[in-house]
Design an enzyme around this catalytic site. Sequence first.
Site, short mmCIF file in Angstrom:
data_model
loop_
_atom_site.label_atom_id
_atom_site.label_comp_id
_atom_site.label_asym_id
_atom_site.label_seq_id
_atom_site.Cartn_x
_atom_site.Cartn_y
_atom_site.Cartn_z
N HIS A 79 0.84 -1.20 0.00
CA HIS A 79 0.00 0.00 0.00
C HIS A 79 0.88 1.26 0.00
O HIS A 79 0.50 2.28 -0.55
CB HIS A 79 -0.90 -0.02 1.23
N HIS A 206 1.94 4.35 8.33
CA HIS A 206 2.04 3.78 6.99
C HIS A 206 3.51 3.62 6.56
O HIS A 206 3.93 2.55 6.13
CB HIS A 206 1.30 4.66 5.98
#
Length: 259
Positions: A79, A206
Amino acid sequence: MTVLSDLITAMTRGSVRVIDLTHTLDPDFPVIVLPADFGQCARFRMEEVSAYDHRGPAWKWHNLSMSEHTGTHFDAPIHWVTGRDAPNGATDSIDPGVFVGPVCVIDFSAESARSDDATLEPAHILAWEAEHGPIPADCWVLLRTDWSHRQGAAYLNLRDDGAHSPGPSPEAVRLLLERGIRGFGTETVGTDAGQAQHFDPPYPAHALIHGAGRYGLQCLRNLDHLPPTGAVLLAAPLKIKGGTGSPLRVLALIEEPAP
Ligand code: MN
């Protein structure tokens, strides 16, 4: 097969219970909103194909469309750009053993009630460990904020300068990775704080977690029904070829205290 038969017995007797950590996929459920110059994540949509009618007299079904990152969902390492080369980093290549595992729950609900921008710091993690013991390696860590109790606009909590919601500092993420966590999950729309674009690095959950080849979960609910330690998390994303994430049903097995 004693362990599994004991588990089934315990579930039959109700001493092990299943907790649903998933929001209903619903067109009205908020999705993350990025600044206008970026591509946007799609909401959930359901289109009727037939409903026991001339389009299909004996059956009803729907076509679905959504982003990989809609509703309660899983983030795979690919991602994020930092995880783009992670081995087995897509939804179809992750070892399925990852999808079942132990879970620690950090209760950050009081801090999150005091400030929409409450930031999980190493001190909060160390205080949790002083009470519950060290976070074991290869354990999921979920951040309870009670944010899942919010509805509508209050969930994304957008202001002129973007979203305001709790999340971890870069230092907190680094400490969790030092512990060797399997992944990190939140009740908010992302694993990062609403204002995490201003952190260094930006979006540390992230950037650092996927850079380490680990996983994310977001839009969780019912974390207030989980014990700090001892539950088992079941979180298997759809097997999308080259997928960066997926909506999924997240469940936890919890053991009721002996009477
Ligand atoms: Mn996501």
